[in-house]
Design an enzyme around this catalytic site. Sequence first.
Site, PDB file in Angstrom:
ATOM      1  N   ARG A  60       0.791  -1.230   0.000  1.00 51.65           N
ATOM      2  CA  ARG A  60       0.000   0.000   0.000  1.00 51.65           C
ATOM      3  C   ARG A  60       0.821   1.277   0.000  1.00 51.65           C
ATOM      4  O   ARG A  60       0.502   2.223  -0.716  1.00 51.65           O
ATOM      5  CB  ARG A  60      -0.950   0.033   1.213  1.00 51.65           C
ATOM      6  CG  ARG A  60      -2.225  -0.703   0.966  1.00 51.65           C
ATOM      7  CD  ARG A  60      -2.700  -1.347   2.233  1.00 51.65           C
ATOM      8  NE  ARG A  60      -1.807  -2.423   2.582  1.00 51.65           N
ATOM      9  CZ  ARG A  60      -1.982  -3.688   2.211  1.00 51.65           C
ATOM     10  NH1 ARG A  60      -3.035  -4.018   1.520  1.00 51.65           N
ATOM     11  NH2 ARG A  60      -1.110  -4.617   2.535  1.00 51.65           N
ATOM     12  N   THR A  61       1.854   1.320   0.825  1.00 54.93           N
ATOM     13  CA  THR A  61       2.575   2.595   0.940  1.00 54.93           C
ATOM     14  C   THR A  61       3.200   2.954  -0.403  1.00 54.93           C
ATOM     15  O   THR A  61       2.994   4.050  -0.935  1.00 54.93           O
ATOM     16  CB  THR A  61       3.637   2.521   2.051  1.00 54.93           C
ATOM     17  OG1 THR A  61       2.969   2.165   3.262  1.00 54.93           O
ATOM     18  CG2 THR A  61       4.335   3.850   2.241  1.00 54.93           C
ATOM     19  N   LYS A  89      25.626  -4.389  -3.857  1.00 56.01           N
ATOM     20  CA  LYS A  89      27.091  -4.403  -4.014  1.00 56.01           C
ATOM     21  C   LYS A  89      27.791  -3.751  -2.833  1.00 56.01           C
ATOM     22  O   LYS A  89      29.000  -3.574  -2.841  1.00 56.01           O
ATOM     23  CB  LYS A  89      27.485  -3.635  -5.282  1.00 56.01           C
ATOM     24  CG  LYS A  89      26.901  -4.176  -6.559  1.00 56.01           C
ATOM     25  CD  LYS A  89      27.423  -3.318  -7.721  1.00 56.01           C
ATOM     26  CE  LYS A  89      26.664  -3.596  -8.993  1.00 56.01           C
ATOM     27  NZ  LYS A  89      26.985  -2.595 -10.024  1.00 56.01           N
ATOM     28  N   ARG A 110      11.533   3.654   2.654  1.00 53.07           N
ATOM     29  CA  ARG A 110      11.146   2.716   3.722  1.00 53.07           C
ATOM     30  C   ARG A 110      12.384   1.914   4.072  1.00 53.07           C
ATOM     31  O   ARG A 110      13.071   1.398   3.178  1.00 53.07           O
ATOM     32  CB  ARG A 110      10.030   1.799   3.257  1.00 53.07           C
ATOM     33  CG  ARG A 110       9.846   0.595   4.180  1.00 53.07           C
ATOM     34  CD  ARG A 110       8.613  -0.188   3.885  1.00 53.07           C
ATOM     35  NE  ARG A 110       7.421   0.540   4.293  1.00 53.07           N
ATOM     36  CZ  ARG A 110       6.213  -0.002   4.352  1.00 53.07           C
ATOM     37  NH1 ARG A 110       6.027  -1.261   4.032  1.00 53.07           N
ATOM     38  NH2 ARG A 110       5.176   0.716   4.729  1.00 53.07           N
ATOM     39  N   HIS A 138       5.708   5.707  11.138  1.00 57.20           N
ATOM     40  CA  HIS A 138       5.147   5.612   9.790  1.00 57.20           C
ATOM     41  C   HIS A 138       4.189   6.795   9.646  1.00 57.20           C
ATOM     42  O   HIS A 138       2.970   6.634   9.669  1.00 57.20           O
ATOM     43  CB  HIS A 138       4.415   4.278   9.651  1.00 57.20           C
ATOM     44  CG  HIS A 138       4.079   3.881   8.248  1.00 57.20           C
ATOM     45  ND1 HIS A 138       4.082   4.772   7.192  1.00 57.20           N
ATOM     46  CD2 HIS A 138       3.708   2.682   7.730  1.00 57.20           C
ATOM     47  CE1 HIS A 138       3.726   4.131   6.089  1.00 57.20           C
ATOM     48  NE2 HIS A 138       3.507   2.864   6.390  1.00 57.20           N
TER      49      HIS A 138
HETATM   50  C1  NCD Z   1       2.371  -1.193   7.956  1.00 58.54           C
HETATM   51  C2  NCD Z   1       3.875  -1.037   8.059  1.00 58.54           C
HETATM   52  O1  NCD Z   1       4.596  -1.255   7.096  1.00 58.54           O
HETATM   53  O2  NCD Z   1       4.292  -0.625   9.134  1.00 58.54           O
HETATM   54  N1  NCD Z   1       1.931  -1.344   6.659  1.00 58.54           N
HETATM   55  C3  NCD Z   1       1.530  -0.223   5.968  1.00 58.54           C
HETATM   56  O3  NCD Z   1       2.339   0.547   5.517  1.00 58.54           O
HETATM   57  N2  NCD Z   1       0.220   0.004   5.826  1.00 58.54           N
HETATM   58  C4  NCD Z   1       1.766  -2.148   8.886  1.00 58.54           C
HETATM   59  C5  NCD Z   1       2.297  -3.558   8.961  1.00 58.54           C
HETATM   60  O4  NCD Z   1       3.233  -3.929   8.240  1.00 58.54           O
HETATM   61  O5  NCD Z   1       1.745  -4.303   9.758  1.00 58.54           O
END
Ligand code: NCD
Length: 311
Positions: A60-61, A89, A110, A138
């Site tokens: 999703r992100t 590398k 991320r 997040h």
């Molecule tokens: C979350 C995350 O990556 O922290 N996912 C997200 O971005 N919606 C939640 C999760 O991984 O449980």
Amino acid sequence: MMMGNPFKNRDVVSIKDFSKDDLLYLFGVADRIENLSEKERGHLLEGKILGYLFFEPSTRTRLSFEAAMLWLGGKCLGFAEPRTSSVEKGENLADTIRTVENYVDVVVIRHYKDGAAKFAAEVSNKPIINGGSGTEEHPTQAMTDLYTIIKEKGVIDGLKIGILGDLKYGRTVYSLLYALSLFNVKIKLISHPMLRVRREIFFDLEKKIALSEHDNVEEVLPELDVLYVTRVQKERFPDLAEYEKVRSSYVVNLKILQKAKEDLIILHPLPRVDEISYEVDSSRYARYFKQTLYGKKLRAALLSSILDAKV
Ligand code: NCD
């Protein structure tokens, strides 16, 4: 008079860097984008490029950022799998950022390490957005969560909000708690005793917001306006034997929901594993897939605000 754009050229590393007015500004932009004609919207970020650097899995992100950028006429480039980049590398994060910033206008990152997004923001001359950093934060998920609550309930102030699941390792929980602490809400933290909010953060939040801790969701469910469910963060457990002890400690199903208020809404940042039964998906309470659509709209607002598009 219109408020100045508080997001212009800004990094989004921690939700703690934003005020209630900043968040309300962003929600206003999201609403305005929605009301534009398709033609106007499709030109908002024309000529702009989003870079994405994903060192951890994501559905999703990453895709909502990408969808938001495409929706507004922008473009995207990046990697969703660091093994296909020079990271494999041995290239370090600073060098990766110094390269990518030459190709794009804004970067979403991320990373599995706490502090990685902050470090990237220090190195980069282009705005950095934290798309999830270790167990820490997040922020754009929390913005999405609050936007979903406002759209679905009309308000945030005055609500009773339950947060259920892995409150120890879930980074969405931390960003959400700090975002909610800007509002006048009551929070019920519901978890297995081994999955409680980390103590230093609990004590910090306790000074800002009404919090209580509970072991059992059924105990508090009848009072809740919002139930936010999270999965057990298997990959963050130092010891998998500990994960096994808590992995199935809670499940939200229709039987439990018989005790809920009629207008309860259930949110989840997703992915869901088995903490919400599939039978709940078609109930009046479920909003977690709608939440993913709000995620695209919110990120469209964030990108156009950072890049100072005139909405
Ligand atoms: C979350 C995350 O990556 O922290 N996912 C997200 O971005 N919606 C939640 C999760 O991984 O449980």
